[in-house]
Scaffold this motif. Structure first.
Motif, short mmCIF file in Angstrom:
data_model
loop_
_atom_site.label_atom_id
_atom_site.label_comp_id
_atom_site.label_asym_id
_atom_site.label_seq_id
_atom_site.Cartn_x
_atom_site.Cartn_y
_atom_site.Cartn_z
N SER A 178 76.75 9.38 29.05
CA SER A 178 75.29 9.62 29.06
C SER A 178 74.93 10.73 30.05
CB SER A 178 74.54 8.34 29.42
OG SER A 178 74.72 8.00 30.79
N LYS A 179 75.88 11.09 30.94
CA LYS A 179 75.66 12.16 31.90
C LYS A 179 76.32 13.47 31.48
CE LYS A 179 75.22 8.97 35.81
NZ LYS A 179 75.78 8.57 37.14
N LEU A 180 76.71 13.56 30.20
CA LEU A 180 77.31 14.79 29.70
C LEU A 180 76.39 15.97 30.00
CD1 LEU A 180 79.64 16.10 28.04
CD2 LEU A 180 78.26 15.67 25.99
N SER A 181 76.87 16.93 30.77
CA SER A 181 76.02 18.02 31.24
C SER A 181 76.31 19.35 30.57
CB SER A 181 76.16 18.18 32.75
OG SER A 181 77.53 18.38 33.12
N HIS A 182 77.57 19.55 30.15
CA HIS A 182 77.98 20.83 29.57
C HIS A 182 78.98 20.58 28.44
CE1 HIS A 182 76.72 21.77 33.69
NE2 HIS A 182 76.41 22.98 33.26
N ILE A 183 78.87 21.38 27.39
CA ILE A 183 79.88 21.41 26.32
C ILE A 183 80.35 22.85 26.21
CG2 ILE A 183 80.40 20.97 23.90
CD1 ILE A 183 77.98 19.05 23.86
N ILE A 184 81.62 23.06 26.46
CA ILE A 184 82.20 24.40 26.36
C ILE A 184 83.00 24.47 25.05
CG2 ILE A 184 83.75 26.09 27.40
CD1 ILE A 184 83.15 24.82 30.12
N ILE A 185 82.71 25.48 24.24
CA ILE A 185 83.38 25.66 22.96
C ILE A 185 84.36 26.83 23.09
CG2 ILE A 185 83.09 26.15 20.51
CD1 ILE A 185 82.00 23.43 21.33
N THR A 186 85.64 26.57 22.86
CA THR A 186 86.62 27.64 23.00
C THR A 186 86.51 28.68 21.88
OG1 THR A 186 88.34 26.40 21.78
CG2 THR A 186 88.27 26.16 24.20
N HIS A 187 86.09 28.24 20.69
CA HIS A 187 85.87 29.17 19.59
C HIS A 187 85.22 28.44 18.43
CE1 HIS A 187 89.77 27.38 18.63
NE2 HIS A 187 89.68 27.84 17.40
N GLN A 188 84.93 29.15 17.38
CA GLN A 188 84.04 28.71 16.31
C GLN A 188 84.64 27.78 15.27
OE1 GLN A 188 83.91 31.98 13.06
NE2 GLN A 188 84.29 33.05 14.98
N ASP A 189 85.93 27.57 15.22
CA ASP A 189 86.54 26.85 14.10
C ASP A 189 85.96 25.45 13.94
OD1 ASP A 189 88.09 28.96 13.30
OD2 ASP A 189 89.92 28.27 14.29
N ILE A 190 85.97 24.97 12.68
CA ILE A 190 85.28 23.74 12.32
C ILE A 190 85.79 22.53 13.08
CG2 ILE A 190 86.82 23.23 10.37
CD1 ILE A 190 83.00 22.82 10.31
N ASP A 191 87.08 22.52 13.44
CA ASP A 191 87.61 21.37 14.17
C ASP A 191 87.26 21.40 15.65
OD1 ASP A 191 89.30 23.62 14.28
OD2 ASP A 191 91.08 22.43 14.71
N HIS A 192 86.61 22.46 16.08
CA HIS A 192 86.16 22.57 17.47
C HIS A 192 84.66 22.35 17.62
CE1 HIS A 192 89.99 24.27 19.14
NE2 HIS A 192 90.17 24.45 17.84
N ILE A 193 83.89 22.65 16.58
CA ILE A 193 82.43 22.50 16.64
C ILE A 193 81.94 21.31 15.81
CG2 ILE A 193 82.13 24.98 17.01
CD1 ILE A 193 81.12 25.15 14.08
N GLY A 194 82.85 20.51 15.28
CA GLY A 194 82.49 19.52 14.27
C GLY A 194 81.41 18.54 14.67
N ASN A 195 81.42 18.07 15.93
CA ASN A 195 80.45 17.07 16.38
C ASN A 195 79.43 17.65 17.36
OD1 ASN A 195 81.63 14.54 15.10
ND2 ASN A 195 83.39 15.36 16.19
N LEU A 196 79.40 18.97 17.46
CA LEU A 196 78.52 19.60 18.44
C LEU A 196 77.04 19.28 18.22
CD1 LEU A 196 78.13 21.48 20.86
CD2 LEU A 196 78.22 23.43 19.27
#
Length: 249
Positions: free
Chosen positions: A60-78
């Motif tokens: 619940s304290k998630l403050s930052h989400i860093i995405i290494t790149h655009q591929d679907i398996d990296h942004i899937g739940n963003l």
């Protein structure tokens, strides 16, 4: 898997084209911040939440989400993470990846040819799967990027994180160095296969020569552990192996 105080490798599995695929987002946390690096395949939010909760960090304290790149398996739940987390985490990515993550451009791998190839799948592939895949390629997950990342940029989050430009797999691919644990979160710049470390997967890398050159940049860091999105943990003679990979042709 706890790597060091305040850093854990998560394991998220999903069936892909008839077989299970496991990817490894990374969670960093301390008393002030909770930081997630990459988010898994779409529709894996529940599994991701379970993996985060198992670390003992307060999601619940998630403050930052860093995405290494655009591929679907990296942004899937963003999108769901941004919308459903009360702390409204800040999203960070390289500016070359930003328009794809935000949905301003179609994901670079989702070409017209790739979408058309779905209709050429054998009849044994269920129509529902083909239709779902086409919808996903035409309407992938998206979320606004709040902060552009630059090579060498340092964040005091979780004891210290440094951004490393590692292009090649995609044009704006980044890796991260977590200073307290001397860990590189490599994204897809490296892979682990059969317990050995290798460069970016040539089958999915857009510019193999640039990806190869990116390995050299990692030699500037004192690294004990590497976490690869595909393959997971590598911590055996790390610097020697990186030097071998950097010098290979």
């Amino acid at each position: 898997m706890l790597i060091h105080q305040g850093i854990a490798m998560l394991s998220i599995s999903t069936p892909v084209m008839g077989k299970m695929d496991t990817v490894h987002p990374v969670l960093l946390w301390d008393d002030q911040s909770v930081v997630l690096l990459d988010t898994g395949y779409p529709a894996q939010l529940g599994q991701l939440h379970t993996a985060i909760d198992a670390t003992g960090a307060d999601r619940s304290k998630l403050s930052h989400i860093i995405i290494t790149h655009q591929d679907i398996d990296h942004i899937g739940n963003l999108p769901e993470l941004v919308e459903q987390t009360s702390s409204k985490p800040e999203v960070l990515a390289h500016p070359l990846e930003k328009p794809y993550i935000q949905g301003d451009k179609r994901l670079i791998r989702f070409t017209d040819e790739a979408i058309a190839s779905i209709d050429l799948m054998p009849d044994s592939v269920p129509e529902s799967f083909r239709n779902g895949l086409k919808r996903l390629m035409l309407h992938p997950p998206k979320a606004n990027v709040d902060c552009d990342l630059a090579d060498g940029q340092h964040f005091p989050l979780c004891g210290g994180i440094t951004v490393i430009d590692t292009p090649g797999h995609t044009p704006g691919h980044i890796s991260l160095y977590h200073e307290p644990s001397r860990t590189v979160i490599a994204g897809d710049a490296l892979i682990v296969k059969d317990d050995q470390l290798f460069g970016a997967d040539p089958a999915t890398t857009l510019d193999p020569d640039t990806a190869q050159a990116s390995i050299t940049k990692l030699l500037d860091f004192d690294i004990d552990t590497i976490i690869c999105y595909h393959g997971g943990l590598f911590n055996t003679r790390v610097m020697e192996r990186l030097a071998e990979l950097a010098s290979s042709k």
